[in-house]
Design a protein around this motif. Structure first.
Motif, PDB file in Angstrom:
ATOM      1  N   ASN A   1       0.789  -1.335  -0.062  1.00 12.56           N
ATOM      2  CA  ASN A   1       0.378   0.584   0.127  1.00 12.56           C
ATOM      3  C   ASN A   1       1.208   0.967  -0.216  1.00 12.56           C
ATOM      4  O   ASN A   1       0.023   1.987  -0.307  1.00 12.56           O
ATOM      5  N   TYR A   2       2.627   1.052  -0.211  1.00  8.94           N
ATOM      6  CA  TYR A   2       2.865   2.113  -0.197  1.00  8.94           C
ATOM      7  C   TYR A   2       3.566   2.353  -1.832  1.00  8.94           C
ATOM      8  O   TYR A   2       4.176   3.481  -1.389  1.00  8.94           O
ATOM      9  N   HIS A   3       3.359   1.586  -2.066  1.00 13.23           N
ATOM     10  CA  HIS A   3       4.722   1.160  -3.402  1.00 13.23           C
ATOM     11  C   HIS A   3       4.094   3.027  -4.091  1.00 13.23           C
ATOM     12  O   HIS A   3       4.913   3.070  -4.267  1.00 13.23           O
ATOM     13  N   SER A   4       2.547   3.176  -4.498  1.00 17.41           N
ATOM     14  CA  SER A   4       2.562   4.158  -5.399  1.00 17.41           C
ATOM     15  C   SER A   4       3.058   5.248  -4.806  1.00 17.41           C
ATOM     16  O   SER A   4       3.370   6.066  -5.670  1.00 17.41           O
ATOM     17  N   LYS A   5       2.696   5.302  -3.768  1.00 15.23           N
ATOM     18  CA  LYS A   5       2.754   7.078  -3.096  1.00 15.23           C
ATOM     19  C   LYS A   5       4.459   7.163  -3.211  1.00 15.23           C
ATOM     20  O   LYS A   5       5.427   8.225  -3.968  1.00 15.23           O
ATOM     21  N   GLN A   6       5.639   6.216  -2.719  1.00 15.31           N
ATOM     22  CA  GLN A   6       6.648   5.828  -2.927  1.00 15.31           C
ATOM     23  C   GLN A   6       7.558   6.336  -4.753  1.00 15.31           C
ATOM     24  O   GLN A   6       8.497   6.855  -4.289  1.00 15.31           O
TER      25      GLN A   6
ATOM     26  N   GLU B   1      -6.520   4.290 -10.378  1.00  9.23           N
ATOM     27  CA  GLU B   1      -6.132   6.275  -9.965  1.00  9.23           C
ATOM     28  C   GLU B   1      -4.387   6.194  -9.832  1.00  9.23           C
ATOM     29  O   GLU B   1      -3.983   7.083  -9.957  1.00  9.23           O
ATOM     30  N   GLU B   2      -3.999   5.030  -8.996  1.00  5.45           N
ATOM     31  CA  GLU B   2      -2.836   4.813  -8.679  1.00  5.45           C
ATOM     32  C   GLU B   2      -1.896   4.649  -9.571  1.00  5.45           C
ATOM     33  O   GLU B   2      -0.554   5.023  -9.726  1.00  5.45           O
ATOM     34  N   ILE B   3      -2.302   3.530 -10.355  1.00  4.89           N
ATOM     35  CA  ILE B   3      -1.123   4.135 -12.017  1.00  4.89           C
ATOM     36  C   ILE B   3      -1.463   4.891 -12.860  1.00  4.89           C
ATOM     37  O   ILE B   3      -0.482   5.497 -13.369  1.00  4.89           O
ATOM     38  N   ASP B   4      -2.762   5.745 -12.916  1.00  2.00           N
ATOM     39  CA  ASP B   4      -2.504   6.537 -13.420  1.00  2.00           C
ATOM     40  C   ASP B   4      -1.517   8.107 -13.127  1.00  2.00           C
ATOM     41  O   ASP B   4      -0.657   8.286 -13.740  1.00  2.00           O
ATOM     42  N   ARG B   5      -1.318   7.582 -11.184  1.00  2.00           N
ATOM     43  CA  ARG B   5      -0.629   9.024 -11.603  1.00  2.00           C
ATOM     44  C   ARG B   5       0.934   8.617 -11.638  1.00  2.00           C
ATOM     45  O   ARG B   5       1.188  10.093 -11.878  1.00  2.00           O
ATOM     46  N   ILE B   6       1.095   7.122 -11.150  1.00  2.00           N
ATOM     47  CA  ILE B   6       2.428   6.762 -11.045  1.00  2.00           C
ATOM     48  C   ILE B   6       2.246   7.027 -12.904  1.00  2.00           C
ATOM     49  O   ILE B   6       3.894   8.206 -12.730  1.00  2.00           O
ATOM     50  N   ARG B   7       2.200   7.211 -13.665  1.00  2.00           N
ATOM     51  CA  ARG B   7       2.535   7.333 -14.943  1.00  2.00           C
ATOM     52  C   ARG B   7       2.647   8.697 -15.654  1.00  2.00           C
ATOM     53  O   ARG B   7       3.711   8.984 -16.220  1.00  2.00           O
ATOM     54  N   THR B   8       1.776   9.272 -14.725  1.00  2.00           N
ATOM     55  CA  THR B   8       1.852  11.252 -14.982  1.00  2.00           C
ATOM     56  C   THR B   8       3.175  11.686 -14.456  1.00  2.00           C
ATOM     57  O   THR B   8       3.644  12.247 -15.050  1.00  2.00           O
ATOM     58  N   THR B   9       3.164  11.159 -13.515  1.00  2.76           N
ATOM     59  CA  THR B   9       4.707  11.405 -12.817  1.00  2.76           C
ATOM     60  C   THR B   9       5.731  11.512 -13.744  1.00  2.76           C
ATOM     61  O   THR B   9       6.723  12.056 -13.731  1.00  2.76           O
ATOM     62  N   GLN B  10       5.848  10.087 -14.113  1.00  3.93           N
ATOM     63  CA  GLN B  10       7.078   9.293 -14.217  1.00  3.93           C
ATOM     64  C   GLN B  10       7.211  10.559 -15.907  1.00  3.93           C
ATOM     65  O   GLN B  10       8.489  10.808 -16.008  1.00  3.93           O
ATOM     66  N   LYS B  11       5.726  10.607 -16.359  1.00  2.00           N
ATOM     67  CA  LYS B  11       5.974  11.489 -17.743  1.00  2.00           C
ATOM     68  C   LYS B  11       6.405  13.196 -17.676  1.00  2.00           C
ATOM     69  O   LYS B  11       7.691  13.888 -18.029  1.00  2.00           O
ATOM     70  N   GLN B  12       5.903  13.623 -16.846  1.00  2.00           N
ATOM     71  CA  GLN B  12       6.329  15.001 -16.287  1.00  2.00           C
ATOM     72  C   GLN B  12       7.691  15.412 -15.826  1.00  2.00           C
ATOM     73  O   GLN B  12       8.555  16.247 -15.496  1.00  2.00           O
ATOM     74  N   ASN B  13       8.723  14.256 -15.853  1.00  2.00           N
ATOM     75  CA  ASN B  13       9.561  14.116 -14.689  1.00  2.00           C
ATOM     76  C   ASN B  13      10.783  13.347 -15.198  1.00  2.00           C
ATOM     77  O   ASN B  13      11.634  13.026 -15.004  1.00  2.00           O
TER      78      ASN B  13
END
Length: 115
Positions: free
Chosen positions: A75-80, A102-114
């Motif tokens: 349950n910590y993976h996504s945030k970390q 929702e978590e995978i979408d946030r991971i993908r968005t953050t990865q693309k932005q960074n």
């Protein structure tokens, strides 16, 4: 090839990550972290010379760390993972990567932005 510095968060299965990094010719195991204080005390003996972080945020904020293994509770993976990407780190994550869409979408968005 240049030397990479690694950090590991979660030292259950993450201990295998740490050992693999420690035994790799081009990787320096720089820092490790676990939530469990008793386990942290054991890590000092198992990994002499490796920094034992007092919180996961210390590993994300360390400018010298290039790659972070995320091997904490599921349950910590996504945030970390998101924090690692926000700090410009490469990520090796244990499964499951996240708990929901929702978590995978946030991971993908953050990865693309960074990237």
């Amino acid at each position: 090839m240049s030397m990479l510095n690694a950090g590991v968060i979660g030292m259950g299965v993450g201990e295998k990550h740490a050992l693999a990094y420690q035994n790799h010719a081009n990787i320096n195991l720089k820092s490790i972290y676990d939530f469990d204080q008793q386990k942290t005390n054991e890590l000092k003996t198992k990994f002499p010379g490796v920094s034992i972080a007092d919180k996961d945020q210390s590993i994300f904020n360390d400018k010298d760390i290039d790659i972070i293994s995320i091997a904490s509770y599921d349950n910590y993976h996504s945030k970390q993972i998101v924090q690692a990407f926000e700090n410009g780190k490469h990520v090796m994550a244990e499964k499951p990567l996240c708990m929901n869409r929702e978590e995978i979408d946030r991971i993908r968005t953050t990865q693309k932005q960074n990237s």
